[in-house]
Design a protein around this motif. Structure first.
Motif, PDB file in Angstrom:
ATOM      1  N   ASN A 152       0.738  -1.222   0.042  1.00 52.79           N
ATOM      2  CA  ASN A 152       0.136  -0.095   0.052  1.00 52.79           C
ATOM      3  C   ASN A 152       0.842   1.253  -0.061  1.00 52.79           C
ATOM      4  O   ASN A 152       0.660   2.245  -0.483  1.00 52.79           O
ATOM      5  CB  ASN A 152      -0.878  -0.132   1.321  1.00 52.79           C
ATOM      6  N   ALA A 153       1.960   1.347   0.750  1.00 54.28           N
ATOM      7  CA  ALA A 153       2.726   2.395   0.747  1.00 54.28           C
ATOM      8  C   ALA A 153       3.460   2.632  -0.428  1.00 54.28           C
ATOM      9  O   ALA A 153       3.775   3.638  -0.826  1.00 54.28           O
ATOM     10  CB  ALA A 153       4.189   2.132   1.971  1.00 54.28           C
ATOM     11  N   ALA A 154       3.960   1.451  -1.216  1.00 52.05           N
ATOM     12  CA  ALA A 154       4.621   1.604  -2.463  1.00 52.05           C
ATOM     13  C   ALA A 154       3.484   2.261  -3.572  1.00 52.05           C
ATOM     14  O   ALA A 154       3.958   3.109  -4.441  1.00 52.05           O
ATOM     15  CB  ALA A 154       5.071   0.329  -2.988  1.00 52.05           C
ATOM     16  N   ILE A 155       2.169   2.026  -3.422  1.00 44.25           N
ATOM     17  CA  ILE A 155       1.159   2.413  -4.280  1.00 44.25           C
ATOM     18  C   ILE A 155       0.968   3.841  -3.796  1.00 44.25           C
ATOM     19  O   ILE A 155       0.895   4.742  -4.961  1.00 44.25           O
ATOM     20  CB  ILE A 155      -0.215   1.777  -4.098  1.00 44.25           C
ATOM     21  N   GLU A 156       1.130   4.234  -2.653  1.00 46.00           N
ATOM     22  CA  GLU A 156       1.153   5.699  -2.445  1.00 46.00           C
ATOM     23  C   GLU A 156       2.214   6.508  -2.752  1.00 46.00           C
ATOM     24  O   GLU A 156       1.926   7.633  -3.267  1.00 46.00           O
ATOM     25  CB  GLU A 156       0.767   5.879  -0.920  1.00 46.00           C
ATOM     26  N   ALA A 157       3.376   5.926  -2.784  1.00 46.55           N
ATOM     27  CA  ALA A 157       4.580   6.579  -3.164  1.00 46.55           C
ATOM     28  C   ALA A 157       4.363   6.763  -4.541  1.00 46.55           C
ATOM     29  O   ALA A 157       4.823   7.692  -5.085  1.00 46.55           O
ATOM     30  CB  ALA A 157       5.643   5.674  -2.577  1.00 46.55           C
ATOM     31  N   GLY A 161       4.700  10.468  -6.777  1.00 41.32           N
ATOM     32  CA  GLY A 161       5.834  10.892  -7.773  1.00 41.32           C
ATOM     33  C   GLY A 161       6.962  10.948  -7.130  1.00 41.32           C
ATOM     34  O   GLY A 161       7.595  10.052  -6.407  1.00 41.32           O
ATOM     35  N   ALA A 162       7.665  12.201  -7.574  1.00 44.72           N
ATOM     36  CA  ALA A 162       9.287  12.330  -7.224  1.00 44.72           C
ATOM     37  C   ALA A 162       9.314  12.559  -5.784  1.00 44.72           C
ATOM     38  O   ALA A 162      10.124  11.850  -5.121  1.00 44.72           O
ATOM     39  CB  ALA A 162       9.959  13.700  -7.931  1.00 44.72           C
ATOM     40  N   PHE A 163       8.234  13.033  -4.970  1.00 45.48           N
ATOM     41  CA  PHE A 163       8.277  12.993  -3.665  1.00 45.48           C
ATOM     42  C   PHE A 163       8.094  11.743  -2.772  1.00 45.48           C
ATOM     43  O   PHE A 163       8.382  11.789  -1.849  1.00 45.48           O
ATOM     44  CB  PHE A 163       7.311  14.002  -3.050  1.00 45.48           C
ATOM     45  N   GLY A 164       7.590  10.753  -3.423  1.00 51.53           N
ATOM     46  CA  GLY A 164       7.432   9.652  -2.789  1.00 51.53           C
ATOM     47  C   GLY A 164       8.487   8.519  -3.142  1.00 51.53           C
ATOM     48  O   GLY A 164       8.214   7.349  -2.714  1.00 51.53           O
ATOM     49  N   ARG A 165       9.494   8.808  -3.997  1.00 50.45           N
ATOM     50  CA  ARG A 165      10.306   7.845  -4.290  1.00 50.45           C
ATOM     51  C   ARG A 165      11.137   7.395  -3.103  1.00 50.45           C
ATOM     52  O   ARG A 165      11.462   6.104  -2.776  1.00 50.45           O
ATOM     53  CB  ARG A 165      11.385   8.411  -5.238  1.00 50.45           C
ATOM     54  N   GLY A 166      11.585   8.099  -2.023  1.00 47.59           N
ATOM     55  CA  GLY A 166      12.236   7.782  -0.816  1.00 47.59           C
ATOM     56  C   GLY A 166      11.355   6.795  -0.063  1.00 47.59           C
ATOM     57  O   GLY A 166      11.780   5.859   0.519  1.00 47.59           O
ATOM     58  N   PHE A 167      10.228   7.236  -0.151  1.00 45.09           N
ATOM     59  CA  PHE A 167       9.343   6.265   0.843  1.00 45.09           C
ATOM     60  C   PHE A 167       9.019   4.908   0.064  1.00 45.09           C
ATOM     61  O   PHE A 167       8.763   3.778   0.799  1.00 45.09           O
ATOM     62  CB  PHE A 167       7.942   7.021   0.770  1.00 45.09           C
TER      63      PHE A 167
END
Length: 523
Positions: A152-157, A161-167
């Motif tokens: 689920n976290a990967a889907i949200e990341a 976009g770019a802001f969610g790559r680290g997550f």
């Protein structure tokens, strides 16, 4: 015995002095009573001797039995002692076994306790495994949830976009960690399940071991109790067997004492027999003295039965000699056959040959008891001799019998009263039929038949040959002393006390035997 004394007085009468005749008659009575007493003594001594012989035989048998019993008791005592020793050894072994069984019980108890402890630990281990498995399952569930969260976290990341790559990177790592945790949790579960499967047979074996340990303990405790009972019985048996061994030893000593006592009894009985034989010899010597008394009485005829029998005996010897010689003179018989002393026992078909003499219907084929015999001359003279014998009894009714005997005490004929029909009844036939038999059961008649021939001839065996007599004595008629006779008193085989007078009998110039007259001395 010779008769050299003239019995007649100078005027031809016999013993003119009445007082002398009375005294001689009284003396003869004393002699006769003494002879009868000696005969009775002899009978009693003979009876005593037979009883002593029976006692000796019984004592010897008892001694032999006692010796065998002593040997058996000795063997029994040895066996009892060995049994006692074996029983004591068995008691020792039983006690040792009891100790061993006690130790076995203790060992089994320890084994049972250790098995129980192991079973408890195994159960505890199985419990821990189940707990670990449960924890592992919880971890697996957490790992699965963590994987879903990371997804689920990967889907949200991705949506960020770019802001969610680290997550997204962090979520990926978390997902990988969750995947590894899930796989390891599954591996741990598989390992725990494998361990559980491996431990299940061990737990079942442990359960069986517990059951066997309990059963073994029960059996070993039962064995211990039985060993205890056997130990008690072994101790008791050892005591009893020891008592038996002691008793056997005492019985052996008692048996030895009995053997020694029987030996002393045997010696005493032997001494008693010797004394009885000595008494018999004394009685015989007394009887010999009465013979001497009759020799002197013969010189003075008092008209007594003895003097009457002496005259009739001499007449019978002359008459019998004529009857025995008659067949020889007629050519029916040879003199050597008359004097041969050859005999044939009558049995089987030969029994019928006596039917002219007496009834033989009840005689068995095996013959007579006592045996009867015949000679070469019997059939030629038996009836004429019987007439002569009975004529003597007619002349003197006080006589019991009158007959002749040859040198072997064989009677070819007898008085009619003693030649009764054979009945088959032993006692009746013994008394009622006495012809054609040997009278050797009492040596008095043997001595009488051979009187005047010397001790050597008197000592010859029964049914001796004529040649044996010739070697011992002169059998010619001229060798006999004139007027010789012998008076003896004895007990017949019927039990009666009889005085017998024998006068030498010669036929064809040779000694045949004697004439024999007898009368009762029981009165």
């Amino acid at each position: 015995m010779s008769d050299p004394i003239d019995r007649s007085a100078p005027d031809g009468s016999t013993d003119r002095d009445p007082q002398l005749a009375q005294d001689l008659a009284g003396l003869e009575g004393v002699i006769n009573r003494s002879a009868a007493g000696a005969a009775r003594t002899s009978v009693r001594v003979q009876t005593l001797a037979r009883e002593i012989d029976q006692i000796l035989d019984s004592t010897r048998s008892i001694q032999t039995t006692l010796e065998g019993l002593g040997s058996s008791i000795s063997q029994g005592a040895s066996a009892a002692e060995e049994s006692a020793e074996a029983t004591r050894h068995m008691a020792d072994l039983t006690r040792h076994g009891l100790q061993e069984s006690g130790q076995a019980v203790a060992t089994v108890r320890q084994l049972q306790q250790q098995t129980n402890l192991t079973a408890e630990r195994l159960e505890s281990l199985m419990g821990h495994i189940l707990q670990v498995n449960e924890v592992s399952q919880v971890i697996g569930e957490i790992a699965d949830r963590t994987g879903l969260l990371s997804l689920n976290a990967a889907i949200e990341a991705a949506h960020a976009g770019a802001f969610g790559r680290g997550f997204a990177v962090v979520a990926e790592e978390v997902r990988k960690l969750a995947d590894r945790t899930s796989r390891q949790t599954q591996e741990i579960g598989a390992l725990l399940e494998a361990i559980r499967r491996d431990l299940d047979p061990a737990r079942e074996a442990m359960d069986r071991s517990l059951a066997l340990a309990s059963e073994t303990r029960t059996q070993v405790e039962s064995v211990e109790q039985r060993f205890a009972g056997i130990a008690d019985l072994a101790d008791t048996a050892a005591g009893h067997v020891s008592s038996i061994a002691q008793s056997a030893s005492e019985e052996h000593a008692a048996a030895r004492t009995l053997v020694e006592a029987s030996g002393r009894l045997l010696d005493s009985t032997g001494t008693l027999k010797s004394e009885a034989e000595a008494v018999a010899q004394d009685a015989f010597r007394l009887s010999s003295l009465t013979e001497v008394g009759h020799r002197h009485l013969a010189a003075h005829d008092t008209g007594s039965l003895f003097h009457r029998a002496l005259g009739l005996g001499r007449d019978l010897s002359r008459t019998a000699a004529e009857l025995l010689e008659a067949p020889v003179k007629a050519g029916q018989l040879r003199a050597e056959d008359l004097l041969a002393l050859d005999y044939t026992e009558i049995r089987g078909p030969g029994i019928q040959s006596l039917s002219r003499f007496f009834g033989v219907l009840h005689v068995p084929p095996s013959g007579f008891a006592p045996p009867k015999y015949r000679t070469a001359y019997d059939a030629l003279v038996e009836l004429p001799l019987q007439e002569a014998f009975d004529h003597v009894l007619d002349l003197e009714p006080r006589l019991t019998f009158a007959l002749i005997l040859d040198l072997n005490s064989y009677a070819p004929s007898h008085n009619r009263r003693y030649v009764q029909d054979w009945t088959g009844q032993p006692a009746k036939d013994l008394a009622g039929n006495r012809a054609k038999r040997f009278f050797t059961d009492n040596r008095v008649l043997v001595r009488g038949a051979r009187h005047g021939l010397g001790e050597a001839a008197e000592g010859l065996p029964d049914q001796a040959s004529r040649e044996a007599f010739r070697r011992m004595a002169d059998l010619s008629e001229g060798a006999s002393a004139p007027g010789d006779f012998l008076v003896q008193t004895y007990a017949r085989d019927t039990g009666a006390i009889i005085t017998v007078l024998t006068v030498p009998l010669h036929a064809c110039g040779q000694r045949y035997g004697v004439s024999l007259l007898g009368w009762s001395s029981d009165d």
